[in-house]
Structure formats: C-alpha cells, structure tokens
Design a protein around this motif. Sequence first.
Motif: not given
Length: 263
Positions: A2-12, A34-36
């Motif tokens: 199972r693929a590891r879920k990506k961490t969602r980062v929000l820049v405001i 975004k490169q990570r």
Amino acid sequence: MRARKKTRVLVISPVVVPYDAISNAARNTYFMLKQRPGLHVDVITARNGFDDLPTRYVPNAAALLLDPYFRAADVIIYSFGIHHPLHDAIVFGNSRAKQIVRFHNITPIELASKHSVPLIERSFRQLHNLKHADCIWADSQTNADVLVAHGCSPDKISTLPLVVETPQAHQLQDKPSGPLEIVFVGRAVPAKGLLDGIEAHPPPGPIADGAVNAQPVDRELRRLDRAGKRVGKHGAIGLVEAGQLDGLEAHALVDGEAPHRLG
C-alpha cells in the motif's frame, strides 16, 4: 504494498504578487516543498499575480474555515506581515493540522505613512493570533524579539532567514577598483532604510529601485539637501529587468537591502 499517504501541506498568503518579498517567500515555500516526494502542497490566497503558481482563491477567514483544502490539510503555513482577514483562521485552525506562521514582522508605526497607520495598528492587534500557532518562523532575531514582546512563547519561535536567490556570489577581486558602489533594491519608503543609508554613507553609484519609480527618492533627497545634509552623488533607476539588475549587483561592492522590520 500500500502506497504511503502524502502529507497535505497548505501555504496561505493573503497575496502572491511580483516585486513583493512576502509573496516571494510564500512562492518559494511552495516550490521548495513541492519537490519533496512525500508532500502534496497547495496554496490559498486572495490575490495571485503569478501565472506559474497554482492557487485557490479564498477571500476571508469565514470562507477559509469551510474550504475543503483547508479542512484536509495536515500542515498549514501562514505568511504574516500585514493585517488580513485570512489570518484570523489561525485562532481556530482545522482541529488537527499543525499550524506554522512565517513571520515577516510589521512596519514600525513611526515609519508608516499617515494613511497607513490604521492598517499598521490593526496588524499589531492581529499579531496576538500568532499565540495559537504551533510554531513560528521569524525572518530575523529582531522579528523574534517583536514576537516575544507581544506575548508569543519563545519556545515556539525559530529564526529562519529568507532564501536569497540572486545575485550569484562574486569574488571581491573581480570587482572594479575605484569608489565604493552600493546598489539598493526595494521600495523608496522610509521603512526600507534607503534614506538612512544615503544620509549615513553617501553612495557614489546609482540607486536601482526595483518596485516603484524614482520620484519618492528624489523628493526626499531634495529635502535632505535643503536641510543642509550632504547626500553625495547618487542616481536613480526605475523598474529594472532581471538582467540589468544582475549587472548592477555584479558591479557594486555592496547589495544594500535593510528594511527596519528585519532589524
């Protein structure tokens, strides 16, 4: 597997527009993260002036708290340097995300123009929202000191200088000999420190003003002349392209960018 879920980062960031340091910091944050490979990065703003930056438009905190991107975020990074309704969301968060504030400081009220004073006062009041953040990244030690003075815990504060993309480093031995030349890049307003530098160390070379025309500089220089202050030889250049700016910075010995808000 199972693929590891990506961490969602929000820049405001309230705005992301050219010729603005806070905007560039938010934009750089997006492209660096975004490169990570393990991150999914989004940007929310009330105004976008970059064609290459994908953003989601949200005008205020009420809309932000209901926004699906905000609610799904695991990490939220706010860019704070002036009052904006979006920053009120820091108080509430989305109940689970770690909240980080990139603190660029606020223009000292004594250096603000008369019409800007109400906005600066609102900005300092909104600074108290930062107490609800999990972490604060200050651009400089001066900025960190301002946070502590306004009640933020020193344990939450890290000093994280801004990225300097250009110009490329030059060898001192490659610089032309002769009088010391200083190039200033920025807006010609009291808070940016340009006139303090001219008054203290009259520059022999041109002044490159990369955001506005040269008229405000010239008016203030004439005022200093009338007051009997020697401001030396100077020049003023209006909006410049990157190539021209690179040439000026390569020729100058000092690149002077010292806004009061950074100390």
